[in-house]
Design an enzyme around this catalytic site. Structure first.
Site, PDB file in Angstrom:
ATOM      1  N   HIS A 137      35.878  46.734  44.138  1.00 27.79           N
ATOM      2  CA  HIS A 137      36.658  46.554  42.978  1.00 27.79           C
ATOM      3  C   HIS A 137      36.666  47.794  41.998  1.00 27.79           C
ATOM      4  CE1 HIS A 137      38.040  42.391  43.271  1.00 27.79           C
ATOM      5  NE2 HIS A 137      36.793  42.000  43.317  1.00 27.79           N
ATOM      6  N   GLU A 165      31.782  44.018  45.721  1.00 30.14           N
ATOM      7  CA  GLU A 165      31.900  44.349  44.205  1.00 30.14           C
ATOM      8  C   GLU A 165      32.359  45.670  44.004  1.00 30.14           C
ATOM      9  OE1 GLU A 165      32.336  42.257  42.219  1.00 30.14           O
ATOM     10  OE2 GLU A 165      31.886  40.241  43.203  1.00 30.14           O
TER      11      GLU A 165
END
Length: 301
Positions: free
Chosen positions: A142, A139
């Site tokens: 990203h 995550e």
């Protein structure tokens, strides 16, 4: 090699979306004999992209009804994100927990200075600390790879294409055959384009989303130094999402689903071009190949 290929693929896919949009603009201009519509859609597109990009964190967090957490409330999550962000030389993002047993996680924010990472209650209960580390590394990448900008542009352009296609359909039916002036073109061509353009935009948008997931898998595993941890987490998340799926009728959740680490809805009825995420088996196979090749540099461990 994969990273350069995926970067080029993303650029080409975004270019394809703009080609579709320009084709609709050209068709509307021909059907209505007024090129002003092209400029209108361009301005609306830029404004929509800017709003979505600037407010991406607020929109996504609100859609999941997530609440901010302190180090005392989620010590493992806080410690892992703190270690990984320090290892990457990036600021610490804000942390949130979404009140759902469906296991998932996502990151959002226009840049590392305005980033947020959200885990569901379900994923925090399902994964062990090693697997959670793999998910959080994914995550964070990203955010560091500026994927939010890419997805914001893709979503905004796809939305404009859908709206423009509806206008084109109206123009082709009611404005394409006026008088003996054939400059408006064949209304059947306009109707066909109006029907196919939104479908093409959706396929391209989903392809971009799948491409960015592969990159985040690879880069996140390099950050944590443990590709197999993410592979194990993905395997558990897929099973957990089947047992505790999110509501596909909740439009806010649907709009946020492309940000999540895995498909939050039950079943595999949607396949191929219409997947929001790559097939979990393919992602796991890539991560296992990466581990065999010695990929990843342990960070903050």
């Amino acid at each position: 090699m994969h990273r350069h290929y995926n970067g080029l693929k993303t650029v080409l896919l975004l270019g394809g979306m703009w080609v579709v949009l320009l084709a609709i603009g050209w068709a509307i201009a021909g059907a209505t004999r007024n090129s002003a519509f092209i400029m209108i859609f361009a301005v609306v597109g830029l404004l929509g992209t800017a709003y979505s990009y600037w407010n991406s964190d607020k929109l996504a967090i609100r859609s999941m009804r997530a609440v901010p957490v302190t180090p005392q409330q989620a010590p493992a999550m806080y410690r892992i994100v703190h270690e990984l962000s320090q290892a990457a030389g990036q600021p610490m993002p804000r942390l949130f927990i979404a009140p759902t047993m469906s296991p998932n996680a996502f990151a959002t924010g226009r840049n590392p200075e305005h980033a947020a990472v959200c885990c569901t209650e379900g994923i925090l209960q399902l994964l062990d600390e090693r697997e959670l580390r793999g998910v959080l590394g994914h995550e964070l990448m990203h955010v560091y790879n500026r994927d939010i900008l890419t997805s914001s542009v893709a979503a905004a352009v796809a939305g404009i294409i859908t709206s423009a296609a509806q206008m084109l359909q109206f123009a082709a039916i009611f404005g394409g055959g006026r008088g003996n002036d054939n400059r408006g073109g064949n209304p059947l061509v306009g109707l066909l384009l109006a029907l196919l353009a939104p479908l093409a935009a959706t396929v391209i948008q989903l392809a971009i989303s799948r491409t960015r997931e592969y990159d985040a898998d690879e880069d996140g595993s390099k950050l944590t130094g443990d590709p197999l941890a993410l592979a194990s987490a993905l395997r558990k998340i897929e099973g957990g999402a089947s047992q505790f799926p999110m509501d596909p009728e909740d439009q806010k959740v649907v709009n946020t689903s492309h940000l999540m680490i895995a498909n939050p809805f039950r079943g595999g009825a949607v396949t191929g071009l219409f997947r929001t995420h790559p097939a979990t088996a393919d992602r796991i196979a890539r991560l296992e190949n990466m581990a065999r090749a010695g990929g990843g540099n342990p960070a903050g461990r």
